[in-house]
Scaffold this motif. Structure first.
Motif, mmCIF file in Angstrom:
data_model
loop_
_atom_site.group_PDB
_atom_site.id
_atom_site.type_symbol
_atom_site.label_atom_id
_atom_site.label_comp_id
_atom_site.label_asym_id
_atom_site.label_seq_id
_atom_site.Cartn_x
_atom_site.Cartn_y
_atom_site.Cartn_z
ATOM 1 N N CYS A 28 -13.024 -35.143 26.578
ATOM 2 C CA CYS A 28 -12.736 -36.595 25.832
ATOM 3 C C CYS A 28 -11.305 -36.856 25.565
ATOM 4 N N GLU A 33 -12.958 -36.115 18.432
ATOM 5 C CA GLU A 33 -14.218 -36.336 19.180
ATOM 6 C C GLU A 33 -14.760 -35.267 20.092
ATOM 7 N N PHE A 70 -21.596 -35.672 25.923
ATOM 8 C CA PHE A 70 -20.407 -36.623 26.310
ATOM 9 C C PHE A 70 -20.642 -37.814 27.168
ATOM 10 N N ARG A 74 -20.347 -41.918 26.272
ATOM 11 C CA ARG A 74 -19.278 -43.020 27.070
ATOM 12 C C ARG A 74 -20.070 -44.053 27.249
ATOM 13 N N ARG A 79 -17.614 -47.604 22.097
ATOM 14 C CA ARG A 79 -16.455 -46.766 22.475
ATOM 15 C C ARG A 79 -15.623 -47.536 23.443
ATOM 16 N N PRO A 113 -16.188 -40.464 33.085
ATOM 17 C CA PRO A 113 -16.720 -39.401 32.706
ATOM 18 C C PRO A 113 -17.768 -38.427 33.641
#
Length: 177
Positions: A28, A33, A70, A74, A79, A113
């Motif tokens: 990230c 975070e 994670f 996203r 976000r 991601p």
């Protein structure tokens, strides 16, 4: 790991929290975070450890959970904020070339991601293609293609910051593997 084995879970968390935090930070790019990702991951692992009869490989289960947390983070609409170019907090283990480390982390933020998850597992966690595929729940071909695309994006984002000694044709080599 048997259900209800709280002492084993505590030991696992004590041993793996630091390495998980480093991997989360690479995913990230923000220390706060990353701490949130690790916290969410460990809560899920503890809850699963208490709920399930057995987790055969707690390490693999935790890595997969971190990657899932994670990737799902996203997808959230909130976000949409964009990080600033301020450098992250320093860790105890500063790399030999701080400028290159910052350039790589900044470039890594431009990698999508899923590709970033593959790159972190393959090149930071040093997992094989098969292990990475298993953790992410995808085929080995997907891992290979995501690695090649992620490395290409990373190299493109690094641009002139990449040393001349780095073989820029490694994308083709990675795709053939």
């Amino acid at each position: 790991m048997l259900a209800g084995d709280d002492e084993a879970l505590r030991e696992f968390i004590a041993l793996r929290r630091g390495p998980l935090l480093r991997s989360a930070f690479l995913l990230c790019g923000d220390v706060h975070e990353a701490e949130d990702l690790v916290q969410s991951t460990l809560v899920k692992v503890v809850m699963a450890g208490r709920r399930l009869d057995r987790i055969d490989n707690i390490e693999a289960y935790t890595r997969r959970t971190l990657m899932s947390v994670f990737i799902s983070s996203r997808r959230r609409l909130w976000r949409r904020e964009h990080p600033h170019a301020a450098p992250p907090d320093r860790t105890a283990e500063a790399p030999a070339d701080i400028d290159m480390g910052l350039a790589v982390r900044t470039a890594l933020a431009e990698v999508p991601p899923r590709q970033r998850a593959v790159l972190v597992l393959r090149y930071w966690e040093d997992l094989s293609v098969e292990e990475t595929a298993h953790i992410l729940g995808v085929s080995t071909g997907t891992v290979k293609s995501q690695s090649a695309r992620g490395l290409a994006t990373l190299r493109s984002a690094l641009g002139d910051a990449l040393p001349e000694s780095v073989d820029r044709s490694a994308d083709a080599e990675e795709a053939r593997l």
